[in-house]
Design a protein around this motif. Structure first.
Motif, PDB file in Angstrom:
ATOM      1  N   HIS A   1      57.356  45.210  15.985  1.00  0.00           N
ATOM      2  CA  HIS A   1      57.447  45.521  14.557  1.00  0.00           C
ATOM      3  C   HIS A   1      58.454  46.641  14.303  1.00  0.00           C
ATOM      4  N   GLN A   2      58.445  47.676  15.131  1.00  0.00           N
ATOM      5  CA  GLN A   2      59.367  48.794  14.926  1.00  0.00           C
ATOM      6  C   GLN A   2      60.806  48.360  15.154  1.00  0.00           C
ATOM      7  N   LEU A   3      61.067  47.552  16.173  1.00  0.00           N
ATOM      8  CA  LEU A   3      62.430  47.060  16.418  1.00  0.00           C
ATOM      9  C   LEU A   3      62.904  46.169  15.273  1.00  0.00           C
ATOM     10  N   TYR A   4      62.014  45.342  14.765  1.00  0.00           N
ATOM     11  CA  TYR A   4      62.363  44.489  13.634  1.00  0.00           C
ATOM     12  C   TYR A   4      62.766  45.334  12.425  1.00  0.00           C
ATOM     13  N   CYS A   5      61.995  46.382  12.132  1.00  0.00           N
ATOM     14  CA  CYS A   5      62.294  47.246  10.992  1.00  0.00           C
ATOM     15  C   CYS A   5      63.593  48.022  11.199  1.00  0.00           C
ATOM     16  N   ILE A   6      63.887  48.396  12.451  1.00  0.00           N
ATOM     17  CA  ILE A   6      65.146  49.099  12.744  1.00  0.00           C
ATOM     18  C   ILE A   6      66.335  48.197  12.433  1.00  0.00           C
ATOM     19  N   VAL A   7      66.279  46.928  12.871  1.00  0.00           N
ATOM     20  CA  VAL A   7      67.376  45.995  12.610  1.00  0.00           C
ATOM     21  C   VAL A   7      67.510  45.750  11.109  1.00  0.00           C
ATOM     22  N   ARG A   8      66.416  45.568  10.414  1.00  0.00           N
ATOM     23  CA  ARG A   8      66.471  45.326   8.971  1.00  0.00           C
ATOM     24  C   ARG A   8      67.093  46.507   8.239  1.00  0.00           C
TER      25      ARG A   8
ATOM     26  N   ARG B   1      67.450  58.391   9.265  1.00  0.00           N
ATOM     27  CA  ARG B   1      66.251  59.175   9.593  1.00  0.00           C
ATOM     28  C   ARG B   1      65.052  58.270   9.839  1.00  0.00           C
ATOM     29  N   GLY B   2      64.870  57.261   8.986  1.00  0.00           N
ATOM     30  CA  GLY B   2      63.757  56.335   9.188  1.00  0.00           C
ATOM     31  C   GLY B   2      63.874  55.587  10.497  1.00  0.00           C
ATOM     32  N   MET B   3      65.097  55.215  10.886  1.00  0.00           N
ATOM     33  CA  MET B   3      65.290  54.542  12.161  1.00  0.00           C
ATOM     34  C   MET B   3      64.932  55.470  13.314  1.00  0.00           C
ATOM     35  N   GLN B   4      65.342  56.735  13.201  1.00  0.00           N
ATOM     36  CA  GLN B   4      65.039  57.693  14.261  1.00  0.00           C
ATOM     37  C   GLN B   4      63.538  57.917  14.402  1.00  0.00           C
ATOM     38  N   GLU B   5      62.823  57.962  13.258  1.00  0.00           N
ATOM     39  CA  GLU B   5      61.372  58.136  13.315  1.00  0.00           C
ATOM     40  C   GLU B   5      60.701  56.965  14.016  1.00  0.00           C
ATOM     41  N   ARG B   6      61.204  55.769  13.766  1.00  0.00           N
ATOM     42  CA  ARG B   6      60.623  54.595  14.435  1.00  0.00           C
ATOM     43  C   ARG B   6      60.883  54.638  15.941  1.00  0.00           C
ATOM     44  N   VAL B   7      62.062  55.088  16.325  1.00  0.00           N
ATOM     45  CA  VAL B   7      62.364  55.205  17.753  1.00  0.00           C
ATOM     46  C   VAL B   7      61.478  56.260  18.391  1.00  0.00           C
ATOM     47  N   GLN B   8      61.212  57.338  17.683  1.00  0.00           N
ATOM     48  CA  GLN B   8      60.329  58.374  18.213  1.00  0.00           C
ATOM     49  C   GLN B   8      58.923  57.838  18.454  1.00  0.00           C
ATOM     50  N   ILE B   9      58.450  56.983  17.561  1.00  0.00           N
ATOM     51  CA  ILE B   9      57.123  56.383  17.744  1.00  0.00           C
ATOM     52  C   ILE B   9      57.040  55.642  19.072  1.00  0.00           C
ATOM     53  N   LEU B  10      58.154  55.032  19.477  1.00  0.00           N
ATOM     54  CA  LEU B  10      58.194  54.259  20.719  1.00  0.00           C
ATOM     55  C   LEU B  10      58.663  55.087  21.914  1.00  0.00           C
ATOM     56  N   ASP B  11      58.769  56.406  21.752  1.00  0.00           N
ATOM     57  CA  ASP B  11      59.212  57.282  22.847  1.00  0.00           C
ATOM     58  C   ASP B  11      60.605  56.909  23.359  1.00  0.00           C
ATOM     59  N   GLY B  12      61.419  56.343  22.470  1.00  0.00           N
ATOM     60  CA  GLY B  12      62.736  55.901  22.893  1.00  0.00           C
ATOM     61  C   GLY B  12      63.846  56.875  22.540  1.00  0.00           C
ATOM     62  N   GLU B  13      65.082  56.408  22.682  1.00  0.00           N
ATOM     63  CA  GLU B  13      66.269  57.195  22.366  1.00  0.00           C
ATOM     64  C   GLU B  13      67.167  56.386  21.447  1.00  0.00           C
ATOM     65  N   ILE B  14      67.825  57.087  20.524  1.00  0.00           N
ATOM     66  CA  ILE B  14      68.769  56.444  19.625  1.00  0.00           C
ATOM     67  C   ILE B  14      70.076  57.228  19.647  1.00  0.00           C
ATOM     68  N   LYS B  15      71.181  56.507  19.700  1.00  0.00           N
ATOM     69  CA  LYS B  15      72.503  57.127  19.749  1.00  0.00           C
ATOM     70  C   LYS B  15      73.380  56.457  18.709  1.00  0.00           C
ATOM     71  N   VAL B  16      74.043  57.270  17.921  1.00  0.00           N
ATOM     72  CA  VAL B  16      74.914  56.765  16.860  1.00  0.00           C
ATOM     73  C   VAL B  16      76.349  57.149  17.186  1.00  0.00           C
ATOM     74  N   GLU B  17      77.248  56.177  17.156  1.00  0.00           N
ATOM     75  CA  GLU B  17      78.671  56.409  17.391  1.00  0.00           C
ATOM     76  C   GLU B  17      79.443  55.910  16.175  1.00  0.00           C
ATOM     77  N   SER B  18      80.243  56.787  15.582  1.00  0.00           N
ATOM     78  CA  SER B  18      81.005  56.383  14.416  1.00  0.00           C
ATOM     79  C   SER B  18      82.100  57.392  14.133  1.00  0.00           C
ATOM     80  N   MET B  19      83.134  56.935  13.453  1.00  0.00           N
ATOM     81  CA  MET B  19      84.167  57.816  12.920  1.00  0.00           C
ATOM     82  C   MET B  19      84.853  57.066  11.779  1.00  0.00           C
TER      83      MET B  19
END
Length: 427
Positions: free
Chosen positions: A332-339, A388-406
């Protein structure tokens, strides 16, 4: 797509509910009231028993000495009765010390000038000291009390020797030996009884504090769980309904403005609003079913999300996912992250191509979402983009999130979920 800027999202601290302090204070007040009531009942039981014993023992043997001793003993008992109604458990230290001093000091006249033993009240006062004072003060109180108590015994010994010589001459043939034996006996009894009372009382105090701490922690956990649930609900509303309802509002407002001037465009706006309303209802149903379903197919849900995702003809979405069977919470958390990521790309990136890749790795699960849009500056404020919402969902799963952009180079979001969560061993 070449990416240069890299930055990990900052961890957001969950706010601690301010009502926790109030809950702890209420719990402490209840425990204090129960302790005060228990000690009051014990003390008054001892007072009643001592008065009954005095009445029974002196009913047929009244003389000047007996009357004087009874008066002193009754005055001492009355003093203890008055003090029993005041138990300064949550008062300043000087008040607690004064209270213990008065509790012990009021007993000394009875010990020095009467034959009535009130040692049980002495040990009750030492018991109270364990609840009111720290360990250093308790030890000082026990030693000073023992010296004063045994001093009162020594003060009373000459009168006892005179009385014993008249009534038990065979026992008091050697007064010095009798005095030494009496002092040694009283000292041993006091040390043994005092040690027992203090150890038992300190054990009760320690157990009481541990139980109270456990209750406070349970209340704090309940409060924090409520806060987490509120955050989760807010996140679900934001992720599933926030964007759709905003666009719906815009379409309805447009339909109102075009109702008389351009009915055809107004009808198109109403049709778009109807589509958005249906999508919002589907999002709600999908979120509820995702929380209730046991066999949630993440790969199928991803395909359905892409098919139903509103977009123009210029935007292409390439979906390449091969997730294993995951726990319901993880899926469910991964689905919400993609959405959320797709919604952000559609609203902000001006991208023409989005790639969503998901697979299992030796260390867990990897999800990568990339686009060829305008990107953004990682050093600028980007929390409004929904990350921020995506990061909170990753925290729930004890995971890591990395954003790359310019700017001008698109955006890449990489999410890693550890193996323990993939296998269902969440904390």
């Amino acid at each position: 797509m070449q990416m240069q800027g890299k930055r990990k999202l900052k961890t957001r601290k969950l706010p601690v509910n301010e009502t926790t302090n109030g809950i702890n204070a209420t719990t402490t007040a209840i425990a204090s009231s129960s302790l005060r009531r228990t000690l009051l009942w014990v003390e008054w039981t001892l007072i009643v028993i001592h008065v009954l014993v005095m009445v029974i023992n002196t009913a047929g043997d009244l003389n000047d000495i007996t009357i004087r001793h009874n008066v002193i003993a009754l005055c001492v008992l009355m003093g203890r009765a008055v003090l029993s109604f005041y138990f300064p458990l949550n008062r300043p230290l000087w008040q607690r010390r004064t209270y213990i001093f008065l509790e012990i000091f009021v007993l000394l006249p009875a010990q020095a000038f009467t034959f009535w033993g009130l040692s049980l009240f002495l040990y009750l006062a030492l018991t109270k000291s364990c609840f009111l004072l720290d360990r250093r003060d308790i030890m000082i109180t026990a030693i000073a009390t023992g010296i004063a108590w045994l001093g009162c015994d020594a003060w009373r010994l000459p009168g006892m020797i005179i009385w014993a010589r008249e009534n038990m001459p065979e026992y008091w043939e050697n007064p010095q030996r009798a005095i030494v034996a009496s002092l040694i006996n009283n000292t041993g009894v006091y040390i043994a009884a005092c040690t027992f009372v203090l150890l038992l009382s300190l054990t009760v105090v320690s157990e009481r504090r541990s139980r109270q701490k456990a209750l406070n922690l349970a209340k704090e956990v309940e409060t924090l769980a409520t806060a987490l649930e509120r955050t989760r609900i807010a996140r679900e509303i934001h992720d599933s309904l926030g964007h759709s309802l905003t666009t719906l509002d815009v379409q309805l407002e447009l339909a109102q403005r075009l109702y008389e001037r351009d009915p055809h465009r107004a009808a198109d706006a109403l049709n778009a609003a109807k589509t958005l309303a249906s999508q919002s209802l589907a999002d709600v149903r999908r979120s509820v079913s995702a929380m209730r379903e046991e066999g949630f197919d993440l790969n199928g849900a991803m395909r359905m999300l892409i098919e139903q995702f509103p977009r123009d003809l210029a935007l292409q979405i390439d979906l390449q996912t091969n997730f294993p069977q995951l726990p319901l919470q993880t899926s469910h958390q991964l689905y919400c992250i993609v959405r959320e990521a797709l919604t952000n790309v559609q609203k902000h990136s001006r991208a023409t191509h989005i790639t969503v890749r998901g697979s299992q790795t030796p260390n867990g699960v990897l999800l990568v979402i990339s686009d060829n849009g305008i990107g953004f500056d990682l050093c600028a404020t980007w929390e409004g983009f929904g990350l921020r919402g995506m990061q909170e969902r990753v925290q729930i799963l004890d995971g890591e999130i990395k954003v790359e952009s310019m700017p001008g180079r698109g955006t890449r979001i990489e999410v890693k979920i550890p193996l323990k969560v993939v296998k269902g061993r969440t904390r």
